[in-house]
Design a protein around this motif. Structure first.
Motif, mmCIF file in Angstrom:
data_model
loop_
_atom_site.group_PDB
_atom_site.id
_atom_site.type_symbol
_atom_site.label_atom_id
_atom_site.label_comp_id
_atom_site.label_asym_id
_atom_site.label_seq_id
_atom_site.Cartn_x
_atom_site.Cartn_y
_atom_site.Cartn_z
ATOM 1 N N LEU A 191 6.691 13.558 -18.194
ATOM 2 C CA LEU A 191 5.969 14.523 -19.016
ATOM 3 C C LEU A 191 5.619 15.772 -18.212
ATOM 4 O O LEU A 191 5.740 16.901 -18.711
ATOM 5 N N THR A 192 5.208 15.573 -16.954
ATOM 6 C CA THR A 192 4.889 16.707 -16.084
ATOM 7 C C THR A 192 6.118 17.578 -15.843
ATOM 8 O O THR A 192 6.050 18.804 -15.896
ATOM 9 N N ARG A 193 7.252 16.940 -15.589
ATOM 10 C CA ARG A 193 8.487 17.685 -15.368
ATOM 11 C C ARG A 193 8.888 18.464 -16.621
ATOM 12 O O ARG A 193 9.356 19.607 -16.535
ATOM 13 N N ALA A 194 8.708 17.839 -17.786
ATOM 14 C CA ALA A 194 9.045 18.515 -19.040
ATOM 15 C C ALA A 194 8.162 19.744 -19.246
ATOM 16 O O ALA A 194 8.633 20.794 -19.701
ATOM 17 N N ARG A 195 6.880 19.609 -18.903
ATOM 18 C CA ARG A 195 5.966 20.746 -19.032
ATOM 19 C C ARG A 195 6.345 21.866 -18.069
ATOM 20 O O ARG A 195 6.276 23.051 -18.422
ATOM 21 N N VAL A 196 6.740 21.496 -16.855
ATOM 22 C CA VAL A 196 7.149 22.510 -15.873
ATOM 23 C C VAL A 196 8.402 23.232 -16.352
ATOM 24 O O VAL A 196 8.504 24.463 -16.248
ATOM 25 N N ARG A 197 9.358 22.470 -16.886
ATOM 26 C CA ARG A 197 10.576 23.104 -17.401
ATOM 27 C C ARG A 197 10.266 24.043 -18.563
ATOM 28 O O ARG A 197 10.818 25.148 -18.659
ATOM 29 N N SER A 198 9.367 23.599 -19.448
ATOM 30 C CA SER A 198 8.983 24.452 -20.582
ATOM 31 C C SER A 198 8.292 25.721 -20.104
ATOM 32 O O SER A 198 8.543 26.814 -20.629
ATOM 33 N N ALA A 199 7.426 25.565 -19.088
ATOM 34 C CA ALA A 199 6.732 26.738 -18.551
ATOM 35 C C ALA A 199 7.723 27.742 -17.969
ATOM 36 O O ALA A 199 7.613 28.955 -18.206
ATOM 37 N N TRP A 200 8.710 27.249 -17.219
ATOM 38 C CA TRP A 200 9.700 28.148 -16.646
ATOM 39 C C TRP A 200 10.562 28.807 -17.717
ATOM 40 O O TRP A 200 10.962 29.973 -17.586
ATOM 41 N N MET A 201 10.844 28.092 -18.807
ATOM 42 C CA MET A 201 11.622 28.675 -19.905
ATOM 43 C C MET A 201 10.883 29.834 -20.553
ATOM 44 O O MET A 201 11.473 30.845 -20.923
ATOM 45 N N PHE A 202 9.549 29.691 -20.689
ATOM 46 C CA PHE A 202 8.757 30.773 -21.273
ATOM 47 C C PHE A 202 8.573 31.933 -20.297
ATOM 48 O O PHE A 202 8.505 33.093 -20.702
ATOM 49 N N LEU A 203 8.465 31.607 -19.010
ATOM 50 C CA LEU A 203 8.212 32.641 -18.004
ATOM 51 C C LEU A 203 9.467 33.406 -17.604
ATOM 52 O O LEU A 203 9.375 34.555 -17.166
ATOM 53 N N LEU A 204 10.632 32.773 -17.730
ATOM 54 C CA LEU A 204 11.864 33.378 -17.243
ATOM 55 C C LEU A 204 12.157 34.750 -17.857
ATOM 56 O O LEU A 204 12.498 35.682 -17.117
ATOM 57 N N PRO A 205 12.037 34.932 -19.188
ATOM 58 C CA PRO A 205 12.290 36.280 -19.731
ATOM 59 C C PRO A 205 11.359 37.345 -19.148
ATOM 60 O O PRO A 205 11.796 38.459 -18.851
ATOM 61 N N MET A 206 10.081 36.990 -18.973
ATOM 62 C CA MET A 206 9.134 37.943 -18.408
ATOM 63 C C MET A 206 9.488 38.262 -16.952
ATOM 64 O O MET A 206 9.403 39.415 -16.520
ATOM 65 N N ILE A 207 9.897 37.245 -16.186
ATOM 66 C CA ILE A 207 10.262 37.459 -14.789
ATOM 67 C C ILE A 207 11.478 38.375 -14.690
ATOM 68 O O ILE A 207 11.544 39.271 -13.837
ATOM 69 N N VAL A 208 12.463 38.175 -15.576
ATOM 70 C CA VAL A 208 13.652 39.022 -15.577
ATOM 71 C C VAL A 208 13.288 40.470 -15.904
ATOM 72 O O VAL A 208 13.756 41.418 -15.253
ATOM 73 N N VAL A 209 12.428 40.654 -16.920
ATOM 74 C CA VAL A 209 12.015 42.008 -17.297
ATOM 75 C C VAL A 209 11.255 42.676 -16.159
ATOM 76 O O VAL A 209 11.481 43.853 -15.835
ATOM 77 N N LEU A 210 10.342 41.935 -15.513
ATOM 78 C CA LEU A 210 9.588 42.493 -14.385
ATOM 79 C C LEU A 210 10.515 42.857 -13.227
ATOM 80 O O LEU A 210 10.314 43.884 -12.570
ATOM 81 N N ALA A 211 11.513 42.015 -12.986
ATOM 82 C CA ALA A 211 12.451 42.298 -11.901
ATOM 83 C C ALA A 211 13.224 43.587 -12.170
ATOM 84 O O ALA A 211 13.488 44.367 -11.252
ATOM 85 N N LEU A 212 13.591 43.818 -13.440
ATOM 86 C CA LEU A 212 14.340 45.016 -13.785
ATOM 87 C C LEU A 212 13.461 46.259 -13.837
ATOM 88 O O LEU A 212 13.847 47.326 -13.357
ATOM 89 N N VAL A 213 12.274 46.102 -14.432
ATOM 90 C CA VAL A 213 11.404 47.261 -14.657
ATOM 91 C C VAL A 213 10.607 47.628 -13.415
ATOM 92 O O VAL A 213 10.413 48.808 -13.117
ATOM 93 N N ALA A 214 10.124 46.649 -12.678
ATOM 94 C CA ALA A 214 9.260 46.912 -11.520
ATOM 95 C C ALA A 214 9.936 46.589 -10.187
ATOM 96 O O ALA A 214 9.808 47.342 -9.223
ATOM 97 N N GLY A 215 10.624 45.457 -10.128
ATOM 98 C CA GLY A 215 11.199 45.019 -8.860
ATOM 99 C C GLY A 215 12.288 45.938 -8.333
ATOM 100 O O GLY A 215 12.259 46.356 -7.168
#
Length: 311
Positions: A11-35
């Protein structure tokens, strides 16, 4: 491993995977816009790029920061204008954030009390913060004008000054004028964050203190202040970050004046006015490093956890 422990781990692993799935688009946008712009700026800091021909430049190492040539030192680290801009920025940050914290705390404590019209006052207090910085800077620029500004007119009418004062042009008053405008605009932001912390404080402590007859001032320093300290430190850090990179307010009110020039204004001057992309990028990189170091020191010595809950 028991079946229950295995299920909990899955269950913990599933939650971590779900968290990364939600965070990944934001991380990509930040990398392009700010990084990417940040990496590009740091790269240009080690070149001799010029705005007139941005495609033609050479790698010059640390020459923009410090270089010894024909018996003299050159570069950002020996530029007196740069160090004056650093001092101006740090002075502005310390004074403005300190005043805004105290006033924000007073406003938050007032708005946390129960009285008629509290909701309307809470909404009205946010108006200065809601006004765009450029708009408020131009508005205050007119009000502080030495010839037709309303502030001089009021002070002359009251007999507090003998002649009009050029608030944003005089070296003695320019920085204080900028600080005054910044305090007017940003105090509501501090008050809002502190008020949010006050709203979730437990009422049991205050009821017990009231029954015991403890003075309200003592309750504030012994109960309220320690409980809101994490939220208060986060508010101070956020505000300090904003103050350290201040540009628009200072530039609109005082332009490129050496008496008020911040690190951001200095970097803009080198990059746009002088068209020195490499040197301006070096100043921007130094600004980034200074802010990063100051915030790291604050988090370390202040023992602040940004994810800490107020209990």
């Amino acid at each position: 491993m028991s079946m229950q422990a295995a299920n909990a781990t899955e269950l913990t692993r599933a939650r971590v995977r779900s968290a990364w799935m939600f965070l990944l688009p934001m991380i990509v946008v930040l990398a392009l816009v700010a990084g990417w712009p940040l990496v590009r700026t740091i790269y240009f800091a080690f070149t001799d790029a010029n705005l007139s021909d941005i495609g033609s430049y050479s790698f010059i190492g640390f020459a923009n920061f410090l270089e010894y040539y024909e018996g003299e030192w050159f570069g950002l680290l020996v530029d007196t204008d740069w160090w004056r801009a650093v001092w101006n920025t740090l002075w502005f940050t310390v004074i403005s954030v300190s005043i805004e914290t105290v006033l924000g705390l007073v406003v938050a404590l007032t708005l946390n009390a129960h009285f008629p019209g509290r909701g309307v006052l809470r909404a009205a207090i946010l108006i200065p913060w809601a006004i765009p910085t450029i708009v408020s800077a131009k508005m205050w620029g007119w009000m502080l004008h030495d010839q037709f500004g309303i502030l001089n007119d009021i002070l002359l009418s009251l007999g507090l000054i003998a002649k009009p004062v050029a608030w944003t042009a005089s070296p003695d008053t320019a920085m204080w004028a900028v600080i005054m405008v910044d305090v007017w605009k940003t105090t509501p932001f501090m008050a809002l964050l502190i008020l949010a912390a006050l709203q979730i404080l437990p009422s049991d402590c205050y009821e017990a203190a009231k029954v015991d007859g403890i003075h309200p001032v003592r309750v504030f320093f012994r109960v309220t202040l320690p409980l809101i300290r994490p939220a208060l430190m986060v508010a101070i850090i956020f505000r300090a970050l904003d103050a350290l990179r201040i540009f628009d307010l200072i530039y609109v009110l005082t332009s490129n004046s050496r008496d008020t020039m911040s690190m951001s204004v200095y970097a803009r001057q080198q990059l746009v006015d002088f068209q020195e992309v490499g040197y301006g990028s070096a100043a921007a990189t130094a600004l980034f490093l200074i802010i990063a170091v100051l915030i790291a020191l604050t988090l370390t010595f202040g023992k602040v956890r940004l994810g800490e809950d107020v209990r």
